[in-house]
Design a protein around this motif. Structure first.
Motif, PDB file in Angstrom:
ATOM      1  N   ASP A 141     -16.889 -11.468  15.984  1.00  0.00           N
ATOM      2  CA  ASP A 141     -17.363 -10.405  15.097  1.00  0.00           C
ATOM      3  C   ASP A 141     -18.878 -10.402  14.971  1.00  0.00           C
ATOM      4  O   ASP A 141     -19.441  -9.586  14.254  1.00  0.00           O
ATOM      5  CB  ASP A 141     -16.711 -10.526  13.723  1.00  0.00           C
ATOM      6  CG  ASP A 141     -17.118 -11.793  12.997  1.00  0.00           C
ATOM      7  OD1 ASP A 141     -17.813 -12.630  13.594  1.00  0.00           O
ATOM      8  OD2 ASP A 141     -16.731 -11.942  11.826  1.00  0.00           O
ATOM      9  N   GLY A 142     -19.533 -11.295  15.633  1.00  0.00           N
ATOM     10  CA  GLY A 142     -20.984 -11.362  15.583  1.00  0.00           C
ATOM     11  C   GLY A 142     -21.499 -12.186  14.429  1.00  0.00           C
ATOM     12  O   GLY A 142     -22.600 -12.703  14.469  1.00  0.00           O
ATOM     13  N   GLY A 143     -20.704 -12.308  13.378  1.00  0.00           N
ATOM     14  CA  GLY A 143     -21.083 -13.128  12.243  1.00  0.00           C
ATOM     15  C   GLY A 143     -22.232 -12.580  11.416  1.00  0.00           C
ATOM     16  O   GLY A 143     -22.797 -13.308  10.605  1.00  0.00           O
ATOM     17  N   ALA A 175     -22.116  -9.280   9.848  1.00  0.00           N
ATOM     18  CA  ALA A 175     -21.698  -8.024   9.224  1.00  0.00           C
ATOM     19  C   ALA A 175     -22.456  -7.761   7.936  1.00  0.00           C
ATOM     20  O   ALA A 175     -22.825  -6.622   7.635  1.00  0.00           O
ATOM     21  CB  ALA A 175     -20.195  -8.041   8.968  1.00  0.00           C
ATOM     22  N   ASP A 176     -22.718  -8.796   7.143  1.00  0.00           N
ATOM     23  CA  ASP A 176     -23.453  -8.608   5.894  1.00  0.00           C
ATOM     24  C   ASP A 176     -24.874  -8.110   6.151  1.00  0.00           C
ATOM     25  O   ASP A 176     -25.388  -7.266   5.418  1.00  0.00           O
ATOM     26  CB  ASP A 176     -23.501  -9.913   5.101  1.00  0.00           C
ATOM     27  CG  ASP A 176     -22.132 -10.314   4.563  1.00  0.00           C
ATOM     28  OD1 ASP A 176     -21.345  -9.393   4.247  1.00  0.00           O
ATOM     29  OD2 ASP A 176     -21.855 -11.521   4.473  1.00  0.00           O
ATOM     30  N   LYS A 177     -25.510  -8.609   7.200  1.00  0.00           N
ATOM     31  CA  LYS A 177     -26.861  -8.155   7.532  1.00  0.00           C
ATOM     32  C   LYS A 177     -26.852  -6.710   8.022  1.00  0.00           C
ATOM     33  O   LYS A 177     -27.775  -5.945   7.741  1.00  0.00           O
ATOM     34  CB  LYS A 177     -27.471  -9.049   8.612  1.00  0.00           C
ATOM     35  CG  LYS A 177     -27.833 -10.429   8.144  1.00  0.00           C
ATOM     36  CD  LYS A 177     -28.473 -11.213   9.282  1.00  0.00           C
ATOM     37  CE  LYS A 177     -28.818 -12.627   8.863  1.00  0.00           C
ATOM     38  NZ  LYS A 177     -29.413 -13.386   9.976  1.00  0.00           N
ATOM     39  N   ILE A 178     -25.811  -6.346   8.762  1.00  0.00           N
ATOM     40  CA  ILE A 178     -25.743  -4.994   9.320  1.00  0.00           C
ATOM     41  C   ILE A 178     -25.619  -3.959   8.212  1.00  0.00           C
ATOM     42  O   ILE A 178     -26.312  -2.950   8.211  1.00  0.00           O
ATOM     43  CB  ILE A 178     -24.572  -4.878  10.318  1.00  0.00           C
ATOM     44  CG1 ILE A 178     -24.870  -5.721  11.556  1.00  0.00           C
ATOM     45  CG2 ILE A 178     -24.325  -3.424  10.703  1.00  0.00           C
ATOM     46  CD1 ILE A 178     -23.723  -5.826  12.521  1.00  0.00           C
ATOM     47  N   VAL A 179     -24.746  -4.185   7.258  1.00  0.00           N
ATOM     48  CA  VAL A 179     -24.539  -3.204   6.191  1.00  0.00           C
ATOM     49  C   VAL A 179     -25.463  -3.452   5.005  1.00  0.00           C
ATOM     50  O   VAL A 179     -25.411  -2.727   4.016  1.00  0.00           O
ATOM     51  CB  VAL A 179     -23.060  -3.178   5.734  1.00  0.00           C
ATOM     52  CG1 VAL A 179     -22.157  -2.739   6.858  1.00  0.00           C
ATOM     53  CG2 VAL A 179     -22.638  -4.506   5.160  1.00  0.00           C
ATOM     54  N   GLY A 180     -26.321  -4.437   5.089  1.00  0.00           N
ATOM     55  CA  GLY A 180     -27.195  -4.785   3.977  1.00  0.00           C
ATOM     56  C   GLY A 180     -28.137  -3.678   3.552  1.00  0.00           C
ATOM     57  O   GLY A 180     -28.473  -3.561   2.375  1.00  0.00           O
TER      58      GLY A 180
END
Length: 95
Positions: free
Chosen positions: A69-71, A73-78
């Motif tokens: 999942d790239g790990g 996800a929180d940074k992407i939608v941040g």
């Protein structure tokens, strides 16, 4: 196959290229030379010749095909204004 002046004008029109009438004979000769070269290439016997992508034989470096999942996800939608469980929420545009 040969190209006539009308075909040169048609190609120029399709390519959206402005061609003066004085340039048509020169372009006609150029296109005919290209087509003659292609016809000459088609006469070459290539039976038993393997296709190649480079003059030097080499293999591509390969990495393992691992799904993750790239790990991040929180940074992407941040920076998104509205999210829900790592999904972007956008306004409805179609009724």
């Amino acid at each position: 196959m040969t190209v006539d002046a009308a075909t040169v004008r048609r190609i120029a029109h399709l390519a959206r290229i402005a061609v003066d009438d004085a340039e048509v004979p020169h372009l006609q000769g150029e296109l005919n030379a290209i087509l003659a070269f292609v016809e000459q290439l088609q006469e070459v016997n290539v039976d038993g010749v393997e296709p190649m992508t480079s003059v030097m034989p080499m293999e591509m470096k390969k990495r393992a095909d691992v799904v993750n999942d790239g790990g991040i996800a929180d940074k992407i939608v941040g920076n998104a204004p509205v999210t829900d469980d790592h999904f972007f929420l956008v306004p409805k545009v179609v009724e």
